[in-house]
Design a protein around this motif. Sequence first.
Motif, PDB file in Angstrom:
ATOM      1  N   ARG A  25      51.390  26.885  30.360  1.00 16.50           N
ATOM      2  CA  ARG A  25      51.008  28.249  30.047  1.00 16.50           C
ATOM      3  C   ARG A  25      49.781  28.670  30.849  1.00 16.50           C
ATOM      4  NH1 ARG A  25      55.482  28.499  28.716  1.00 16.50           N
ATOM      5  NH2 ARG A  25      56.343  28.892  26.648  1.00 16.50           N
ATOM      6  N   ALA A  26      49.479  29.962  30.787  1.00 15.72           N
ATOM      7  CA  ALA A  26      48.513  30.550  31.712  1.00 15.72           C
ATOM      8  C   ALA A  26      47.077  30.579  31.219  1.00 15.72           C
ATOM      9  CB  ALA A  26      48.948  31.978  32.032  1.00 15.72           C
ATOM     10  N   GLU A  27      46.799  29.986  30.049  1.00  9.62           N
ATOM     11  CA  GLU A  27      45.465  30.149  29.474  1.00  9.62           C
ATOM     12  C   GLU A  27      44.325  29.867  30.461  1.00  9.62           C
ATOM     13  OE1 GLU A  27      47.976  28.560  27.976  1.00  9.62           O
ATOM     14  OE2 GLU A  27      47.744  28.492  25.806  1.00  9.62           O
ATOM     15  N   GLY A  28      44.360  28.749  31.133  1.00  9.03           N
ATOM     16  CA  GLY A  28      43.272  28.382  32.030  1.00  9.03           C
ATOM     17  C   GLY A  28      43.223  29.190  33.310  1.00  9.03           C
ATOM     18  N   LEU A  29      44.291  29.925  33.591  1.00  8.37           N
ATOM     19  CA  LEU A  29      44.329  30.717  34.808  1.00  8.37           C
ATOM     20  C   LEU A  29      43.583  32.039  34.664  1.00  8.37           C
ATOM     21  CD1 LEU A  29      45.473  30.996  37.688  1.00  8.37           C
ATOM     22  CD2 LEU A  29      47.533  32.007  36.689  1.00  8.37           C
ATOM     23  N   TRP A  30      43.563  32.601  33.455  1.00  6.17           N
ATOM     24  CA  TRP A  30      42.946  33.917  33.271  1.00  6.17           C
ATOM     25  C   TRP A  30      41.476  33.959  33.676  1.00  6.17           C
ATOM     26  CZ3 TRP A  30      46.447  37.191  33.551  1.00  6.17           C
ATOM     27  CH2 TRP A  30      47.663  37.038  32.906  1.00  6.17           C
ATOM     28  N   PRO A  31      40.659  32.943  33.360  1.00  5.58           N
ATOM     29  CA  PRO A  31      39.265  32.997  33.822  1.00  5.58           C
ATOM     30  C   PRO A  31      39.143  33.052  35.344  1.00  5.58           C
ATOM     31  CG  PRO A  31      39.489  31.380  32.078  1.00  5.58           C
ATOM     32  CD  PRO A  31      40.875  31.797  32.446  1.00  5.58           C
ATOM     33  N   LEU A  32      40.036  32.339  36.055  1.00  3.96           N
ATOM     34  CA  LEU A  32      39.994  32.373  37.518  1.00  3.96           C
ATOM     35  C   LEU A  32      40.364  33.752  38.043  1.00  3.96           C
ATOM     36  CD1 LEU A  32      41.601  28.961  38.586  1.00  3.96           C
ATOM     37  CD2 LEU A  32      39.192  29.558  38.403  1.00  3.96           C
ATOM     38  N   LEU A  33      41.350  34.377  37.415  1.00  6.09           N
ATOM     39  CA  LEU A  33      41.789  35.690  37.860  1.00  6.09           C
ATOM     40  C   LEU A  33      40.767  36.772  37.526  1.00  6.09           C
ATOM     41  CD1 LEU A  33      45.573  35.540  36.877  1.00  6.09           C
ATOM     42  CD2 LEU A  33      44.610  35.485  39.176  1.00  6.09           C
ATOM     43  N   ALA A  34      40.144  36.625  36.360  1.00  9.82           N
ATOM     44  CA  ALA A  34      39.238  37.674  35.903  1.00  9.82           C
ATOM     45  C   ALA A  34      37.837  37.550  36.482  1.00  9.82           C
ATOM     46  CB  ALA A  34      39.166  37.658  34.378  1.00  9.82           C
ATOM     47  N   HIS A  35      37.359  36.334  36.690  1.00  7.47           N
ATOM     48  CA  HIS A  35      35.960  36.152  37.081  1.00  7.47           C
ATOM     49  C   HIS A  35      35.772  35.286  38.315  1.00  7.47           C
ATOM     50  CE1 HIS A  35      34.697  38.189  33.479  1.00  7.47           C
ATOM     51  NE2 HIS A  35      35.409  37.375  32.743  1.00  7.47           N
ATOM     52  N   GLY A  36      36.834  34.756  38.875  1.00  4.25           N
ATOM     53  CA  GLY A  36      36.701  33.896  40.043  1.00  4.25           C
ATOM     54  C   GLY A  36      36.880  34.654  41.341  1.00  4.25           C
ATOM     55  N   ARG A  37      37.208  33.910  42.399  1.00  2.00           N
ATOM     56  CA  ARG A  37      37.382  34.506  43.714  1.00  2.00           C
ATOM     57  C   ARG A  37      38.830  34.419  44.187  1.00  2.00           C
ATOM     58  NH1 ARG A  37      32.129  31.832  46.876  1.00  2.00           N
ATOM     59  NH2 ARG A  37      30.545  32.586  45.395  1.00  2.00           N
ATOM     60  N   LEU A  38      39.738  34.163  43.272  1.00  2.43           N
ATOM     61  CA  LEU A  38      41.136  33.931  43.625  1.00  2.43           C
ATOM     62  C   LEU A  38      41.768  35.197  44.199  1.00  2.43           C
ATOM     63  CD1 LEU A  38      43.045  31.483  43.424  1.00  2.43           C
ATOM     64  CD2 LEU A  38      43.912  32.463  41.294  1.00  2.43           C
ATOM     65  N   THR A  39      42.194  35.108  45.452  1.00  2.00           N
ATOM     66  CA  THR A  39      42.836  36.262  46.100  1.00  2.00           C
ATOM     67  C   THR A  39      44.325  36.032  46.341  1.00  2.00           C
ATOM     68  OG1 THR A  39      42.303  35.408  48.310  1.00  2.00           O
ATOM     69  CG2 THR A  39      40.704  36.896  47.272  1.00  2.00           C
ATOM     70  N   LYS A  40      44.750  34.755  46.372  1.00  3.03           N
ATOM     71  CA  LYS A  40      46.148  34.460  46.676  1.00  3.03           C
ATOM     72  C   LYS A  40      46.674  33.400  45.719  1.00  3.03           C
ATOM     73  CE  LYS A  40      49.249  33.236  50.508  1.00  3.03           C
ATOM     74  NZ  LYS A  40      49.323  32.927  51.953  1.00  3.03           N
ATOM     75  N   SER A  68      38.859  41.256  38.825  1.00  2.00           N
ATOM     76  CA  SER A  68      39.903  40.484  39.503  1.00  2.00           C
ATOM     77  C   SER A  68      39.946  40.807  40.990  1.00  2.00           C
ATOM     78  CB  SER A  68      41.262  40.763  38.878  1.00  2.00           C
ATOM     79  OG  SER A  68      42.279  40.078  39.582  1.00  2.00           O
ATOM     80  N   LYS A  69      40.189  39.783  41.792  1.00  4.16           N
ATOM     81  CA  LYS A  69      40.267  39.938  43.239  1.00  4.16           C
ATOM     82  C   LYS A  69      41.654  39.579  43.772  1.00  4.16           C
ATOM     83  CE  LYS A  69      35.353  38.871  43.737  1.00  4.16           C
ATOM     84  NZ  LYS A  69      35.114  38.905  42.272  1.00  4.16           N
ATOM     85  N   LEU A  70      42.623  39.340  42.871  1.00  3.61           N
ATOM     86  CA  LEU A  70      43.945  38.893  43.303  1.00  3.61           C
ATOM     87  C   LEU A  70      44.649  39.971  44.123  1.00  3.61           C
ATOM     88  CD1 LEU A  70      45.949  36.512  43.098  1.00  3.61           C
ATOM     89  CD2 LEU A  70      47.017  37.727  41.184  1.00  3.61           C
ATOM     90  N   LEU A  71      44.972  39.638  45.359  1.00  7.80           N
ATOM     91  CA  LEU A  71      45.634  40.560  46.274  1.00  7.80           C
ATOM     92  C   LEU A  71      47.083  40.176  46.529  1.00  7.80           C
ATOM     93  CD1 LEU A  71      42.815  40.801  48.970  1.00  7.80           C
ATOM     94  CD2 LEU A  71      43.271  42.418  47.118  1.00  7.80           C
TER      95      LEU A  71
END
Length: 241
Positions: A25-40, A68-71
Motif C-alpha cells: 500500500r501507498a502509506e509510506g509514499l505520501w510523505p515523499l510525494l507531499a514533502h520530498g523532491r520526488l519528480t519521477k 508536491s513536485k511529481l511531474l
Amino acid sequence: METLHAISNLTSLTQLDMRSLGESRAEGLWPLLAHGRLTKLDLRAASGFFADPDPSRPHDIDVFSRSSKLLDLTTESKTGVLAASICSLLSSTLTRLDLRFDDEVERLTKDQEEALQLLTSLQELEFFWGDKLQRLPAGLHKLINLQKLRICSCSAIQSLPSLPSSLREIKIYRCDSLKSLPNSLPSSLEVLEISWCRAIKSLPKDGLPSSMLKLDVHDRNSEELKRACRKLIGTIPVVIT
C-alpha cells in the motif's frame, strides 16, 4: 513489504522505480510525494496500490498541491491511480502520465474517465499495452494543456475520440484494429507518426493541418496510406514513407 514506511524518510529522492509490489500500500509514499523532491515515479504490478488509505490524511489536498513536485508518472490502471481523490492531488503538478493496462481491461469506467480529466496540467499522455482496450476516454479533448499523445499496442481500438486542440504531436504504434484517424486533427499538430497500423488506409477527410512539420508512416503501414502521404511531399517539411 505491506507498506512503504521504510522509504518515507528518503526525502532527497528525485526518482523512484517500484515494480512487482503485489498487495503493498501507498502509506509510506505520501510523505515523499507531499514533502520530498520526488519528480519521477515508475510504479507497476501493484494492484490496488492507491486504494487505501485516504490520501488526504495526513496530507490534505491544499498542502499536497503546494508541496508536491511529481511531474512524471508511469503506472498501471489497476493501481487505482484513476480515482478522483488521487487525480485531484496530482492535478497541479503532473505533466506526464504513462498509463498501462492489464489483459482484461476493455474500457475505463465513467469514474475513471472523469478522474483523468482532473489532470489538467498534463502535457504528455501515453496509453500502453491495452490489448483489449476498445476505446480511449471520450473526454480526452478536455485535457486542454496536452501536447503529446502516444497510443501503443492497443490492438482492439478501432477509432479515436475527439482530441485536445492543444496537441502538437501524435504517435500511434501497433494498433492493429485502428481503421481511421479523426476527420479533423488539431490545428496545432506538428508531428504525426504511425507505425504498424495496417488497417489505416487513408488520411483524415479534412486533411492535415497547415502546422504540420513531420509526417512519418514508413514502418509497416498499408501501401494505401503511404501513397496518400507521398502526395504531401513538398507541402510538409518532412515526409517519411
